[in-house]
Design a protein around this motif. Structure first.
Motif, mmCIF file in Angstrom:
data_model
loop_
_atom_site.group_PDB
_atom_site.id
_atom_site.type_symbol
_atom_site.label_atom_id
_atom_site.label_comp_id
_atom_site.label_asym_id
_atom_site.label_seq_id
_atom_site.Cartn_x
_atom_site.Cartn_y
_atom_site.Cartn_z
ATOM 1 N N MET A 111 -2.667 3.013 5.891
ATOM 2 C CA MET A 111 -2.180 2.781 4.540
ATOM 3 C C MET A 111 -1.486 4.036 4.041
ATOM 4 S SD MET A 111 -4.451 1.753 1.254
ATOM 5 C CE MET A 111 -3.754 1.829 -0.353
ATOM 6 N N CYS A 126 -0.284 6.737 1.425
ATOM 7 C CA CYS A 126 -0.914 7.282 0.232
ATOM 8 C C CYS A 126 0.088 8.145 -0.526
ATOM 9 C CB CYS A 126 -2.135 8.100 0.647
ATOM 10 S SG CYS A 126 -2.969 8.846 -0.720
ATOM 11 N N PRO A 170 -6.662 9.682 4.569
ATOM 12 C CA PRO A 170 -5.858 8.452 4.559
ATOM 13 C C PRO A 170 -6.389 7.332 5.443
ATOM 14 C CG PRO A 170 -4.662 10.248 5.615
ATOM 15 C CD PRO A 170 -5.922 10.826 5.069
ATOM 16 N N SER A 196 -8.901 5.751 3.336
ATOM 17 C CA SER A 196 -8.382 5.475 1.988
ATOM 18 C C SER A 196 -9.279 6.067 0.906
ATOM 19 C CB SER A 196 -8.200 3.975 1.757
ATOM 20 O OG SER A 196 -7.283 3.450 2.673
ATOM 21 N N HIS A 255 -12.706 6.069 -3.524
ATOM 22 C CA HIS A 255 -11.633 5.238 -2.982
ATOM 23 C C HIS A 255 -10.352 5.459 -3.786
ATOM 24 C CE1 HIS A 255 -9.475 1.642 -1.565
ATOM 25 N NE2 HIS A 255 -10.205 1.836 -0.473
ATOM 26 N N ILE A 256 -9.217 5.426 -3.084
ATOM 27 C CA ILE A 256 -7.922 5.696 -3.717
ATOM 28 C C ILE A 256 -7.612 4.706 -4.835
ATOM 29 C CG2 ILE A 256 -5.429 5.678 -3.253
ATOM 30 C CD1 ILE A 256 -6.060 6.945 -0.554
ATOM 31 N N SER A 257 -8.107 3.482 -4.722
ATOM 32 C CA SER A 257 -7.814 2.476 -5.752
ATOM 33 C C SER A 257 -8.507 2.774 -7.066
ATOM 34 C CB SER A 257 -8.235 1.086 -5.262
ATOM 35 O OG SER A 257 -9.642 1.020 -5.111
#
Length: 75
Positions: free
Chosen positions: A1, A3, A30, A33, A66-68
């Motif tokens: 994914m 980033c 990454p 994530s 988490h990146i989200s």
């Protein structure tokens, strides 16, 4: 994914216990994530006694988020 957030960027936590906190990104992972944000998602870790630290004790450490759950802050 892919980033868009990199190390040393300022991010704001938008979900979780630390919602609303702003901090600097310490590291990005990454493949998982996730990322480490300074001063967010702190956990208490036990330290075993060693020659350098004969008493041992406890310390606080950042755990990955988490990146989200973060968004990049405007500079």
């Amino acid at each position: 994914m892919k980033c868009k957030i990199k190390k040393d960027d300022m991010v704001k936590v938008i979900a979780g216990d630390d919602k609303g906190k702003v901090g600097k990104v310490l590291a990005v992972f990454p493949k998982k994530s996730t990322l480490l944000v300074e001063g967010c998602k702190l956990v208490k870790k036990a330290i075993k006694p060693t020659d350098d630290n004969p008493k041992g004790g406890h310390t606080f450490k950042e755990m990955p988020i988490h990146i989200s759950n973060v968004k990049k802050e405007k500079e």
